[in-house]
Every structure is written in structure tokens, then in C-alpha cells.
Design an enzyme around this catalytic site. Sequence first.
Site, short mmCIF file in Angstrom:
data_model
loop_
_atom_site.label_atom_id
_atom_site.label_comp_id
_atom_site.label_asym_id
_atom_site.label_seq_id
_atom_site.Cartn_x
_atom_site.Cartn_y
_atom_site.Cartn_z
N ASP A 140 0.84 -1.20 0.00
CA ASP A 140 0.00 0.00 0.00
C ASP A 140 0.87 1.25 0.00
O ASP A 140 0.62 2.20 0.73
CB ASP A 140 -0.92 -0.03 1.23
CG ASP A 140 -2.13 0.88 1.08
OD1 ASP A 140 -2.30 1.46 -0.02
OD2 ASP A 140 -2.88 1.04 2.05
N ARG A 157 -0.07 8.98 0.76
CA ARG A 157 -0.92 9.07 1.96
C ARG A 157 -0.38 8.20 3.10
O ARG A 157 -0.72 8.39 4.26
CB ARG A 157 -2.37 8.66 1.64
CG ARG A 157 -2.50 7.24 1.16
CD ARG A 157 -3.90 6.82 0.76
NE ARG A 157 -3.82 5.50 0.13
CZ ARG A 157 -3.55 5.29 -1.16
NH1 ARG A 157 -3.39 6.32 -1.96
NH2 ARG A 157 -3.45 4.06 -1.64
N ASN A 158 0.46 7.22 2.75
CA ASN A 158 0.99 6.30 3.77
C ASN A 158 2.46 6.56 4.11
O ASN A 158 3.13 5.70 4.66
CB ASN A 158 0.80 4.86 3.30
CG ASN A 158 -0.66 4.48 3.31
OD1 ASN A 158 -1.44 5.06 4.07
ND2 ASN A 158 -1.05 3.55 2.46
N ASP A 181 1.92 2.71 7.79
CA ASP A 181 0.79 1.89 7.33
C ASP A 181 1.21 0.53 6.80
O ASP A 181 1.19 0.26 5.61
CB ASP A 181 -0.04 2.65 6.29
CG ASP A 181 -0.97 3.61 7.00
OD1 ASP A 181 -2.08 3.21 7.32
OD2 ASP A 181 -0.52 4.74 7.28
P1 AMP Z 1 -3.54 6.14 9.33
O1 AMP Z 1 -4.54 5.42 10.14
O2 AMP Z 1 -2.18 5.60 9.54
O3 AMP Z 1 -3.91 6.24 7.88
O4 AMP Z 1 -3.46 7.64 9.89
C1 AMP Z 1 -4.45 8.63 9.62
C2 AMP Z 1 -3.82 10.02 9.68
O5 AMP Z 1 -3.28 10.26 10.99
C3 AMP Z 1 -2.62 10.16 8.75
O6 AMP Z 1 -3.00 10.56 7.47
C4 AMP Z 1 -1.81 11.24 9.44
O7 AMP Z 1 -2.30 12.50 9.15
C5 AMP Z 1 -2.05 10.95 10.91
N1 AMP Z 1 -0.97 10.10 11.47
C6 AMP Z 1 -0.92 8.75 11.52
N2 AMP Z 1 0.20 8.32 12.10
C7 AMP Z 1 0.89 9.42 12.45
C8 AMP Z 1 2.17 9.65 13.07
N3 AMP Z 1 2.94 8.65 13.47
N4 AMP Z 1 2.57 10.92 13.24
C9 AMP Z 1 1.80 11.94 12.82
N5 AMP Z 1 0.61 11.79 12.22
C10 AMP Z 1 0.15 10.56 12.03
#
Ligand code: AMP
Length: 580
Positions: free
Chosen positions: A434, A438-439, A452
Site C-alpha cells: 500500500d 498518503r501512507n 501503514d
Molecule cells: P492512518 O490510520 O495511519 O492512515 O493515519 C491517519 C492520519 O493520521 C494520517 O493521514 C496522518 O495525518 C495521521 N498520522 C498517523 N500516524 C501518524 C504519526 N505517526 N505521526 C503523525 N501523524 C500521524
Amino acid sequence: MAESYKSYVQQLLHNGLKSRKNSFFDHIDGKLLIEQSQRNVRYKIEQQNRNMGNCINFGRGKSSKLQKNQVPNSPLSVNSQQQPIISPSSVQFSINNSNTNGITTPSSSGVSSASSSTTSAIVLKSTNENTRFQYVAIFDYDARTNDDLTIRKNDLLEITLRKNAAWWKAKNENGKEGWIPSNYVAKKDSLESEPWYFKSIRRIDAEKQLMSDVNEHGSFLIRDSETKKTDFSLSIRDNDSVKHYRIRQSEDGRYYIARRTTFPNLPELVIHYTKTSDGLCVNLRQPCVHIIKPEPDGLSHNLVDKWEILRREIKLIRRLGHGQFGDVWEGVWNDNVSVAVKTLKPGSMNPTDFLAEASMMKRLRHPNLIQLFAVCTIEEPIYIITELMKNGSLLDYLQNPRSRQLKIPALVYIATQIARGMAYLEQQNYIHRDLAARNVLVGDDNVVKIADFGLARIIKEYAGGMYEAKEGTKFPIKWTAPEAALYNRFTIKSDVWSYGILLTELVTFGRTPYPGMTNAEVLRQVDQGYRLPQPPNCPATLYTIMRECWHAQPENRPSFSTLQYRLENEYNGENPEFSN
Ligand code: AMP
């Protein structure tokens, strides 16, 4: 919470841990570590040999660091309070120098040639060796727990306990004792303790650090040569650019940039070129300020091999976003370490996939992959705690109007880091499945890390490096290689395809690929040979790389290690398109 679930979680976590413990020697970083220790041994032996006579210790004594703005025209100003290696009783230098010109202009390969010879003798008579404080801090570390020791760069330390590879107990000169990350200290008088020695960082990272605002004209660093083990490279900030010079070793073990001027060790080479440019673009003025500090391994000394932490140790501060499983928060651990907290929606029936991601992350450790810190699984909501990346997802970052000022070199630097993280996954036989902007997450100074791992899989040799996804699984079609989208054949080469798409996201500042086309159209057209056209302002060389990533035959696509190598080298001046 049901017992079976608890034991399942424990099993999951345990498996992750086991494979990680065994992975040291197959690990890219493990190899680097061994090479590094070999270099240090060579360096130490050279120093000792020299000190059998009357020479110098140029280790990082309390005052050994070249001060910013200090005009380093006298080696005394550089090293007047050095801690000597072998006995004697007072510190005294005598210098005898005669220089000739003749260093060639630095080339992109950093090679310089030379003639004739020079004498540069530095004599040090030294004080008693302080055998207790064998280590020196090379970075600042602020205590995170009451058991930790706060250290400041150049503090002398005694290591009193090595509990594991990552955390050591240290005592400072005031008798204070506590835990510190082992990668924040170096053996006193070792090459690693020199403020200008940046170990095995790549040229692209050297340039990035030297060009940062905190550094200036004449800032310099020495790093291991990327091509020859016994050689080093000297990188110097020359106003708005960085010049690289190869430091070679002669048959008798002396170091030189220009063959006419050789030195018994690197510190003496540095002293010489601080006093005079002697053919370099500028004399060496101050060691490069580290803008990127290594991460300690885990949150603290007692959490390296432990996953579960108490929920009350985590405070949620603000919601960062919403993921597949629930909200993602910025949080603080133990009131002082910023972390990201992924939460699983309470009542969710399926913690397996959520925790699978944590398990996957725990097995992987690389500077360009998000680091897992801990989990809270005992009560709901389940938390996965990772390092926090201040600038959020790469997609959001690119789409922010401020990012428009990012020039091609900065974008290629981001691409290089992603290729590095993926090359590590490739080497560990993982596939991500993936990979997309975005990841990927962005921290300070355009540092990026891949996140991710929800769809990531380890690939077994017997499966031919392939993962067959279940029928009906949904994929982000525009990022997915045709053989994966059509026949569920996922390999590291299908990740390479996605990487090519990610490159288009980079150069278009986060535009959705194949604008105006539906997923079904993309699938059909791509299968018939259609490929994304060269985006406006995308250098031809980068587009060539994209097209190679989208080769119809997966085996004809480049590997991530090749991509990493090509980006690192093409970025670095050899390709004028990348260096504007
Ligand atoms: P995810 O569930 O990993 O897709 O995370 C959703 C959103 O949360 C991402 O698009 C980021 O904006 C934010 N996010 C996730 N992990 C982190 C991280 N380790 N540090 C900062 N922002 C994060």
C-alpha cells in the site's frame, strides 16, 4: 477482555519480538555497525601506534569542538585541552608546516590528485589519562524518566551497566548516574567521537545537513567513502553548494587529499586544512552541526523488549486524523515524550488486523520506517503508540500550498528516503502493498518515514517472493501494479510499481494519479500499455525511472536497492537536472 484474545495478542507480540532479536546479522544496519567497528579498531590502532612515539590525541575533549565563528587558524585553538591517550604530563603542541598548492577542483566523484610532499608534525605531551570516563556524549539527551541521565554533548561519561545494546547506564563527572541511549555516546578518542566525523552517512545526507541554515560557509564533515572501505570523503559547504573531496590512504597508511601532503591520521589532516585551504574551496571552519539526531531505540531502557505499557502513561493531546480503524492522536508518554497514538474504535470486532500492523512494525527497524514504541491492549480502546511525525502524511504535506516552494532536489531527497526504507523491506523479504503518499509521514527537515503496514506481508522463499491476496480484497487501483490488481500477484516488484506512482504524486504536489480517469478505465488502459505521461516540470531522468517502475514485466522493473543507488547518485550533482 476474553482470555483467548489476550493470549492471541501475547502470541502476536511475542512472534514479532522473536524474529527481531534474531535479525541483527541479516540487517543492513547490522552490517554497517560491523564495518564501523572495524574502522574504529583501525583508527584506535593507528592512534596507539602514534602515541608510542610522541604524537597527538585529537579526541573530543571538553574543548575540542571547533567553536562556531571561531577562526581556526591555530591548531591550539582547536585542541588545547585534549585528553591524551597515553600517559605523559602536560599538553604542548609544536607545529611545523610547509604547504604547496595543487589540489584539483573537487569533482562529483570527489577525487583529487596531487604531487610533492609536506611536513605537518604535531607533538603532544599529555596529562594522565582519565581511565574512568571512557565515553563522551555526542548528542544531547534529556532524561525521559527519573532513572535517566540528562547528558550534554561533550560530557565525559563512565558506562556502569550495559543492559542491552540500545540503553546503557552511565555516570557523569558529577557522580550522577542514569540511563542513556547508547547511540548518543562514543568511545573517547575514537573516530566516532570527533565532532566532524559523520560515519557512514551518504553524500546526499551530507549535503542536506551542510546546506541547513544552522551551517555556514566552511562547515565541514568527514564520512566514510561510499565506494572504498579504507577511504573517506570530506564534504565542505562552499557558500550555496557543497564540495566533496576524496581522502585516500597511501600504501603506508597515511591519509591525503593531495598526495603531496599526507597525514598520519584524520585529525591532523583536519588541523592542516583548518589553517589553510591549501587547494580546497575554503579552509575548514566549523564541524557541521548535526540537524538529524538518531532516535533512541524505543521509549526507554525498560521498554526495549516490552510492548505493553500502562494506559495512564499516555495522555492524548489532539486528534491528528482518522485512519481505517479509528482516530489517530498526538499524545505524550510519561509527560515528556511526544508520540502518535493510533486508536481502535471501541467495540471493534476485529483487533487482529489492527494489531497485525503493530506486530509487523515491531519486526522492522529502519530510520525511514515508522518506529513502533508500545501498545496498550489490556482495556479498550486499544492503542498503538508510534513515533510522532510532526508534518503528518506526505500527501497532506504536498498539497499544502507552502510545499510549492519545494524544489526538485528536495523532492528527490524525499524520494530517496522512501527508496531506502523500501530497500530495507526488500532486503528483509517484506512487501508493503500500500505504498502511496498518503501512507508516508513527514517530520522536520523533510525527513520521511514509511507507515501503514496494515497490508504488509513477509514473503516466504518457497512462495517465489509472491503473496496471493484473497479474492475480493480491495486495492487502491491507481497505485497497484496490473498483475496485482488483476491476478492478486503481489511481490516487491508490485511495490516498485506503486513507488513509480508515488513519484508522480511527489512532482505534482499530491495530484491524484490518472486525473479524470475512473479505476476501471485505468485498469483497462494500463493493461493495454497506457502509462501516465511525463508530468510538467518533472525532470526527464526521473520520468525514465518512473517508466522503468511501470515495466509490464515485474522482473524487468528495478529493485529498490537499485532505485536508492540511482537516486542517491543522480541527485548528487552528476545529473544537472536534479541539482537546480
Ligand atoms: P492512518 O490510520 O495511519 O492512515 O493515519 C491517519 C492520519 O493520521 C494520517 O493521514 C496522518 O495525518 C495521521 N498520522 C498517523 N500516524 C501518524 C504519526 N505517526 N505521526 C503523525 N501523524 C500521524
